[in-house]
Every structure is written in C-alpha cells, then in structure tokens.
Motif scaffolding. Sequence first.
Motif, PDB file in Angstrom:
ATOM      1  N   SER A  20      -7.107  13.333   2.645  1.00  0.00           N
ATOM      2  CA  SER A  20      -5.726  13.317   2.169  1.00  0.00           C
ATOM      3  C   SER A  20      -5.102  14.704   2.264  1.00  0.00           C
ATOM      4  O   SER A  20      -5.742  15.698   1.892  1.00  0.00           O
ATOM      5  CB  SER A  20      -5.658  12.835   0.711  1.00  0.00           C
ATOM      6  OG  SER A  20      -6.193  11.539   0.585  1.00  0.00           O
ATOM      7  N   ARG A  55       0.842  -1.202   0.000  1.00  0.00           N
ATOM      8  CA  ARG A  55       0.000   0.000   0.000  1.00  0.00           C
ATOM      9  C   ARG A  55       0.878   1.254   0.000  1.00  0.00           C
ATOM     10  O   ARG A  55       0.581   2.230  -0.707  1.00  0.00           O
ATOM     11  CB  ARG A  55      -0.912  -0.002   1.230  1.00  0.00           C
ATOM     12  CG  ARG A  55      -1.884   1.174   1.272  1.00  0.00           C
ATOM     13  CD  ARG A  55      -2.600   1.243   2.592  1.00  0.00           C
ATOM     14  NE  ARG A  55      -3.524   2.379   2.630  1.00  0.00           N
ATOM     15  CZ  ARG A  55      -3.966   2.935   3.748  1.00  0.00           C
ATOM     16  NH1 ARG A  55      -3.582   2.458   4.930  1.00  0.00           N
ATOM     17  NH2 ARG A  55      -4.807   3.949   3.699  1.00  0.00           N
ATOM     18  N   SER A  86       3.849   5.727  -5.634  1.00  0.00           N
ATOM     19  CA  SER A  86       3.742   5.813  -7.088  1.00  0.00           C
ATOM     20  C   SER A  86       2.695   6.840  -7.503  1.00  0.00           C
ATOM     21  O   SER A  86       2.914   7.650  -8.418  1.00  0.00           O
ATOM     22  CB  SER A  86       3.389   4.436  -7.668  1.00  0.00           C
ATOM     23  OG  SER A  86       3.195   4.504  -9.061  1.00  0.00           O
ATOM     24  N   ILE A  87       1.549   6.822  -6.823  1.00  0.00           N
ATOM     25  CA  ILE A  87       0.475   7.777  -7.136  1.00  0.00           C
ATOM     26  C   ILE A  87       0.936   9.220  -6.912  1.00  0.00           C
ATOM     27  O   ILE A  87       0.634  10.119  -7.696  1.00  0.00           O
ATOM     28  CB  ILE A  87      -0.772   7.475  -6.286  1.00  0.00           C
ATOM     29  CG1 ILE A  87      -1.375   6.117  -6.685  1.00  0.00           C
ATOM     30  CG2 ILE A  87      -1.819   8.578  -6.426  1.00  0.00           C
ATOM     31  CD1 ILE A  87      -2.462   5.623  -5.760  1.00  0.00           C
ATOM     32  N   ILE A  88       1.716   9.427  -5.839  1.00  0.00           N
ATOM     33  CA  ILE A  88       2.145  10.782  -5.484  1.00  0.00           C
ATOM     34  C   ILE A  88       3.282  11.275  -6.376  1.00  0.00           C
ATOM     35  O   ILE A  88       3.265  12.418  -6.841  1.00  0.00           O
ATOM     36  CB  ILE A  88       2.597  10.842  -4.007  1.00  0.00           C
ATOM     37  CG1 ILE A  88       1.413  10.568  -3.068  1.00  0.00           C
ATOM     38  CG2 ILE A  88       3.216  12.202  -3.684  1.00  0.00           C
ATOM     39  CD1 ILE A  88       1.819  10.440  -1.612  1.00  0.00           C
ATOM     40  N   VAL A 112       2.432   1.655  -3.524  1.00  0.00           N
ATOM     41  CA  VAL A 112       1.428   2.116  -4.491  1.00  0.00           C
ATOM     42  C   VAL A 112       1.117   3.596  -4.260  1.00  0.00           C
ATOM     43  O   VAL A 112       0.993   4.375  -5.206  1.00  0.00           O
ATOM     44  CB  VAL A 112       0.146   1.264  -4.387  1.00  0.00           C
ATOM     45  CG1 VAL A 112      -0.980   1.883  -5.218  1.00  0.00           C
ATOM     46  CG2 VAL A 112       0.415  -0.165  -4.862  1.00  0.00           C
ATOM     47  N   THR A 113       1.014   3.989  -2.989  1.00  0.00           N
ATOM     48  CA  THR A 113       0.754   5.398  -2.658  1.00  0.00           C
ATOM     49  C   THR A 113       1.892   6.280  -3.143  1.00  0.00           C
ATOM     50  O   THR A 113       1.666   7.361  -3.700  1.00  0.00           O
ATOM     51  CB  THR A 113       0.563   5.566  -1.142  1.00  0.00           C
ATOM     52  OG1 THR A 113      -0.533   4.757  -0.700  1.00  0.00           O
ATOM     53  CG2 THR A 113       0.279   7.016  -0.788  1.00  0.00           C
ATOM     54  N   THR A 127       5.355   9.796   1.971  1.00  0.00           N
ATOM     55  CA  THR A 127       4.371   8.736   1.731  1.00  0.00           C
ATOM     56  C   THR A 127       3.753   8.247   3.030  1.00  0.00           C
ATOM     57  O   THR A 127       2.515   8.116   3.145  1.00  0.00           O
ATOM     58  CB  THR A 127       5.028   7.548   1.002  1.00  0.00           C
ATOM     59  OG1 THR A 127       5.561   7.999  -0.251  1.00  0.00           O
ATOM     60  CG2 THR A 127       4.004   6.442   0.752  1.00  0.00           C
ATOM     61  N   LYS A 168       5.195   9.467  -9.145  1.00  0.00           N
ATOM     62  CA  LYS A 168       5.537   9.008 -10.496  1.00  0.00           C
ATOM     63  C   LYS A 168       5.334  10.129 -11.515  1.00  0.00           C
ATOM     64  O   LYS A 168       4.295  10.779 -11.547  1.00  0.00           O
ATOM     65  CB  LYS A 168       4.682   7.795 -10.871  1.00  0.00           C
ATOM     66  CG  LYS A 168       5.094   7.176 -12.200  1.00  0.00           C
ATOM     67  CD  LYS A 168       4.255   5.943 -12.511  1.00  0.00           C
ATOM     68  CE  LYS A 168       4.658   5.326 -13.847  1.00  0.00           C
ATOM     69  NZ  LYS A 168       3.835   4.144 -14.176  1.00  0.00           N
ATOM     70  N   ARG A 196       6.493  12.959 -11.490  1.00  0.00           N
ATOM     71  CA  ARG A 196       6.462  14.287 -10.870  1.00  0.00           C
ATOM     72  C   ARG A 196       7.766  14.628 -10.146  1.00  0.00           C
ATOM     73  O   ARG A 196       8.133  15.802 -10.067  1.00  0.00           O
ATOM     74  CB  ARG A 196       5.305  14.382  -9.863  1.00  0.00           C
ATOM     75  CG  ARG A 196       3.927  14.172 -10.464  1.00  0.00           C
ATOM     76  CD  ARG A 196       2.865  14.307  -9.397  1.00  0.00           C
ATOM     77  NE  ARG A 196       2.715  15.682  -8.947  1.00  0.00           N
ATOM     78  CZ  ARG A 196       2.082  16.016  -7.811  1.00  0.00           C
ATOM     79  NH1 ARG A 196       1.555  15.079  -7.036  1.00  0.00           N
ATOM     80  NH2 ARG A 196       1.971  17.283  -7.463  1.00  0.00           N
ATOM     81  N   TYR A 239      12.234   9.895  -7.744  1.00  0.00           N
ATOM     82  CA  TYR A 239      11.351   8.786  -7.367  1.00  0.00           C
ATOM     83  C   TYR A 239      11.780   7.432  -7.934  1.00  0.00           C
ATOM     84  O   TYR A 239      11.793   6.443  -7.198  1.00  0.00           O
ATOM     85  CB  TYR A 239       9.902   9.089  -7.756  1.00  0.00           C
ATOM     86  CG  TYR A 239       9.006   7.878  -7.685  1.00  0.00           C
ATOM     87  CD1 TYR A 239       8.677   7.309  -6.455  1.00  0.00           C
ATOM     88  CD2 TYR A 239       8.533   7.253  -8.842  1.00  0.00           C
ATOM     89  CE1 TYR A 239       7.886   6.174  -6.374  1.00  0.00           C
ATOM     90  CE2 TYR A 239       7.747   6.127  -8.772  1.00  0.00           C
ATOM     91  CZ  TYR A 239       7.429   5.583  -7.541  1.00  0.00           C
ATOM     92  OH  TYR A 239       6.663   4.452  -7.457  1.00  0.00           O
TER      93      TYR A 239
END
Length: 245
Positions: A197, A47, A53-55, A50-51, A184, A57, A59, A63
């Motif tokens: 969030s 988790r 990556s969402i924040i 994945v979080t 993260t 990737k 950007r 990373y």
Amino acid sequence: MSPICHDWPTAPTFLTETSQLLRNIFHRWRCYKYRKSFDQPARNRMREKVTASIIFKDRKISYPRTVAHPFHGDYIRLRQNVQWKRVSCEHNDQYVVFADIINKIARSSGKFIPILLVISTNSMLLLDQKTMQIKYRIPASEIYRMSLSPYFDDIAVIHIRASEIGKKKGDFVFQTAHSIEIVTKLFLVIQNATAKSPEIVISTEFEANFGQQTVVFTFKCGGLVDNPYNQTRVQRKGNRMEVIV
C-alpha cells in the motif's frame, strides 16, 4: 433486508442480552446476503468505497459529501475514443480506471492548467486533451505516496520515486473535484501492482519534490474576509507553496 435498517422487535427485559446477540447475528447474515447479490463490477465499486472510508473517514472534511455519490471512473467516455484505443495499446493501458479533465498546478506560479488525467490498471498518464499525446506516463510502481490536506480543498500531491522520471520532473500536484476518487483508485492500483500500500499523508503541512528542489506545502483556512467565494488559491513563495482554502 436492507443492511441499514434498524428495525428490531422489543424483547422482554430478561432476554435483552440474548436479543442483542441475535440482532448482531442477523445483521451479519443480512450483510452477507447483500454482498452476495453483487456482480463483479458492483463488488469492485464497493471495494473502492470501503477503501475510501478507511483512508479518509474522520481525516478529510470533504469526504462525507462523496459517500453518497458513486465513483464513475471514466467521466469523458475515454474508452470509446479511437485515438485513445491506439495510444493505450502501445503501452498496455487499455483498462481505464479513471479519466477526466483536471487541473495540474504549475510549480512556479500556482496557476491551474487543464490536462487529461488517465489512470489505468498499470500506470498514471497525463495527456493533451485534444491530440491524446502522452506528456507523462508514470508506472504505478513509481508512485509511493499521496498527500492531501484535511480541509475542503480538492488538491492532491502524487509523490514519485527518485527514478529517471522522478529526478527530472518530481511530484505532481492536481486540483480536481474527484480528488477523493483519484487517490482511492490510485491506492488500489498501486496496491495491486506492487502488493504494497502507498503511504497516505493528510496534514496541513508536508513536503513535495519539485525536481531538484524540496518545497513545503502549507494549507490555511482563509475565512470569509480573505476568500469570500470559497475558492482555493495557490501561491508559490520561495520554497513554499501556500494554499488558502
């Protein structure tokens, strides 16, 4: 059965569309079986990844180098520290999400000051690394934004609400090789604590609150001439903090 395996038998031309549909179904089933094999700690780690990556990737340039490395969390074995066990019980911070010696950036000069950063499931704490004395304890609900640059630097600004702590001290500026992990983990802790969030800002320029003053952070790539050893430099100039990457 690996989710990253790309092997698939070649189908006749007239079955190309059917083959692709079956391949997609098989891949989703394979991913499901892979996830089902996780125990709870492994699910938590997934988790977090994945979080991240969402924040970050596409950007944050730094990373990709963190993807293959697991988030260890407790880098100094704080959970086994007797002094910490006593201190954490007083504030209900027993469950450690992250702990390491990082650099807090001085607001007046930009100098790096080593300090112990701890993230629990309830708060963010800054402690004296020798005495375990708590210097600051910020409840997760008081953190509303985190800001970083899109470059290779490891600086993160943690924005604090204008409460008693926020008015007195303002935002915190950290430098650490674990900036991706810290942001993260804080993101998930705040999300769990507030059901909302926090905002993530990734930009070459943003504002920070230094108590009674608003300061603008600007990030610049110095290049080989200005910064031959690839070291991040921070300098305070009036109401601006210039970061040379």
